[in-house]
Design an enzyme around this catalytic site. Structure first.
Site, mmCIF file in Angstrom:
data_model
loop_
_atom_site.group_PDB
_atom_site.id
_atom_site.type_symbol
_atom_site.label_atom_id
_atom_site.label_comp_id
_atom_site.label_asym_id
_atom_site.label_seq_id
_atom_site.Cartn_x
_atom_site.Cartn_y
_atom_site.Cartn_z
ATOM 1 N N LYS A 1 -11.407 -0.538 10.104
ATOM 2 C CA LYS A 1 -11.042 -2.168 8.863
ATOM 3 C C LYS A 1 -11.398 -3.284 10.421
ATOM 4 O O LYS A 1 -11.873 -4.139 9.011
ATOM 5 C CB LYS A 1 -9.663 -1.794 8.771
ATOM 6 C CG LYS A 1 -9.347 -1.101 7.730
ATOM 7 C CD LYS A 1 -8.461 -1.366 7.104
ATOM 8 C CE LYS A 1 -7.636 -0.331 6.130
ATOM 9 N NZ LYS A 1 -8.343 0.266 4.628
ATOM 10 N N CYS B 1 -5.138 2.206 -3.412
ATOM 11 C CA CYS B 1 -3.603 2.985 -2.894
ATOM 12 C C CYS B 1 -2.527 2.148 -3.214
ATOM 13 O O CYS B 1 -1.990 1.397 -2.588
ATOM 14 C CB CYS B 1 -3.660 2.892 -1.125
ATOM 15 S SG CYS B 1 -4.894 4.142 -0.850
ATOM 16 N N HIS C 1 1.045 -1.183 -0.029
ATOM 17 C CA HIS C 1 0.073 0.007 -0.099
ATOM 18 C C HIS C 1 1.333 1.473 0.567
ATOM 19 O O HIS C 1 1.899 1.104 0.219
ATOM 20 C CB HIS C 1 -0.935 0.021 1.397
ATOM 21 C CG HIS C 1 -2.043 1.229 1.125
ATOM 22 N ND1 HIS C 1 -1.773 2.268 1.725
ATOM 23 C CD2 HIS C 1 -3.394 0.947 1.013
ATOM 24 C CE1 HIS C 1 -2.968 3.035 1.900
ATOM 25 N NE2 HIS C 1 -3.341 2.048 1.011
ATOM 26 N N GLN D 1 -4.613 -5.178 6.573
ATOM 27 C CA GLN D 1 -5.495 -6.181 5.961
ATOM 28 C C GLN D 1 -5.318 -7.851 7.041
ATOM 29 O O GLN D 1 -6.089 -8.549 6.165
ATOM 30 C CB GLN D 1 -5.224 -6.701 5.191
ATOM 31 C CG GLN D 1 -5.220 -5.057 4.205
ATOM 32 C CD GLN D 1 -7.028 -4.409 4.071
ATOM 33 O OE1 GLN D 1 -8.280 -5.237 4.136
ATOM 34 N NE2 GLN D 1 -7.250 -3.544 2.847
ATOM 35 N N ASP E 1 3.028 -4.259 8.337
ATOM 36 C CA ASP E 1 1.558 -3.912 8.031
ATOM 37 C C ASP E 1 0.700 -4.674 8.149
ATOM 38 O O ASP E 1 0.509 -5.446 7.456
ATOM 39 C CB ASP E 1 1.395 -3.070 6.290
ATOM 40 C CG ASP E 1 0.159 -2.611 5.802
ATOM 41 O OD1 ASP E 1 -0.915 -2.742 6.686
ATOM 42 O OD2 ASP E 1 0.449 -1.842 5.101
#
Length: 406
Positions: A224, A361, A121, A201, A198
């Site tokens: 999220k 993104c 991302h 997700q 990261d």
């Protein structure tokens, strides 16, 4: 997991969009919020709205308990060693930038290497681009396999003794690829590098154990995972955080302030300058309660079933290209021949179906895929096979509509 009972806890789903029942397939961008999170936010603002760590009055004490209680929930949720390792931020982007500025710019020099991947991302690319420019370090990329996965052999070739930071997403927001974080962290550590993950997700969708992953930093966002916007988490190993300097200065993060010099509070508060994100923390704590009640293992299994069902259904439509590996998290990124993804999303929206279209993104990844944009359907705990059926039917209508136009 009783999906019907789960869905009842999300009031936003009980509506029509453009005359059709809402089918929400954009949870990778932001998830919907369960009633318990909405009520937790309402209770704070109605019942004990106050600043934290300062006043000794009842409302201030309740707010502080709620805020710090949420930190303990996060610690347990990701299995951190201590609440000192849990920093509240504005989101994944802020968390990654904090590491890039506070750790990266103070520990890198010319000749050092930062290793990332082309699937990242933008929030896990641009901070490292800027850090490399500021320090003279070199930015390197682990190449992708044809199916959008990473091989450990390529990771071993890319990560060298010059590598000081490896930064990688746990789950791709485009491909659904689940990266082998634990193994790559081990490779990074063998070369004396630190590992940032990261987890935007992954944290909402699967059980996270930062000690088992042995990552040095882990970042994720509340919005999220059923929580409110504007709140995120940076996990960092205590030994690293202790040596890092704050990136925001002001109230809340200070110990002593003199006319010409100041000292900082201990962890984690030295990184939380200003009035903290109190309601957001309480909200993410409520979201964690909800996710743990449903069960992260059940959520992950449910989403993988939906992804497989969606892939099987989409293969019945001629002209659909699906990107990413077979073994994936709960999202499908695709294109429909000769139809722009924005047009796909527009027609689906007319049917009450919300999907995402664009570069997500992830422009370097779009270039790698040799496309300018894609459409994406992403699933969460509240989605059903009926949602997938509506989506596929809508996509078939889209194909027929544009076939008639052309």
């Amino acid at each position: 997991m009783d999906i019907n009972q789960v869905r009842k806890q999300f009031p936003i789903l009980d509506q029509e969009v453009n005359g059709h029942p809402l089918v929400y397939l954009d949870s990778a961008a932001t998830s919907q919020k369960p009633q318990s999170v909405i009520e937790a936010l309402d209770e704070y603002y109605r019942g004990y709205n106050s600043n934290v760590h300062r006043g000794v009055h009842t409302l201030g004490t309740r707010a502080t308990d709620g805020y710090e209680g949420a930190r303990e929930k996060v610690r347990r949720f990701i299995n951190a060693n201590s609440t000192e390792e849990v920093i509240f931020t504005r989101g994944t982007t802020t968390s990654i930038n904090t590491v890039a500025y506070s750790y990266g710019r103070n520990n890198l020099q010319e000749g050092d290497e930062i290793v990332i991947t082309p699937m990242e991302h933008h929030s896990n690319i641009i901070p490292w681009q800027q850090t490399a420019k500021a320090t003279g370090a070199t930015l390197k990329y682990i190449p992708l396999q044809e199916d959008g996965t990473i091989s450990l052999e390529d990771a071993k070739e890319t990560i060298t003794d010059k590598t000081k930071i490896v930064a990688m997403m746990h789950v791709s927001n485009v491909l659904g690829t689940i990266n082998p974080i634990k193994e790559i962290a081990s490779i990074a550590h063998d070369h004396g590098a630190i590992m940032l993950v990261d987890g935007a997700q992954s944290a909402p969708h699967m059980r996270i154990d930062v000690q088992d992953l042995n990552c040095d930093f882990f970042a994720f966002s509340g919005h999220k995972m059923g929580g409110p916007t504007g709140i995120g988490v940076l996990y960092g190993k205590k030994s690293l955080l202790k040596e890092m300097e704050p990136v925001e200065f002001g109230g809340e993060m200070i110990d002593f302030v003199g006319l010409y010099d100041s000292t900082w509070k201990e962890l984690p508060w030295k990184f939380e300058g200003g009035t903290p994100i109190i309601a957001g923390a309480i909200g993410i704590g409520a979201a964690i309660d909800f996710l743990e009640e449903v069960g992260l293992d059940e959520i992950e299994a449910h989403e993988k079933r939906l992804a497989q069902y969606a892939m099987d259904r989409l293969q019945t439509i001629e002209g659909v290209t699906i990107y990413g590996p077979e073994d994936r998290a709960g999202l499908i990124t695709f294109n429909l021949d000769d139809v722009h993804p924005h047009d796909v999303a527009t027609v689906l929206d007319a049917e009450g179906i919300a999907v995402r279209a664009g570069h997500h993104c992830a422009q370097p990844l779009m270039k790698w895929l040799n496309v300018s944009a894609t459409a994406r359907a992403s699933f969460y705990v509240y989605n059903t096979e009926e949602d997938i059926d509506a989506f596929v039917d809508g996509l078939q209508k889209t194909k027929e509509f544009f076939g008639d136009v052309f």
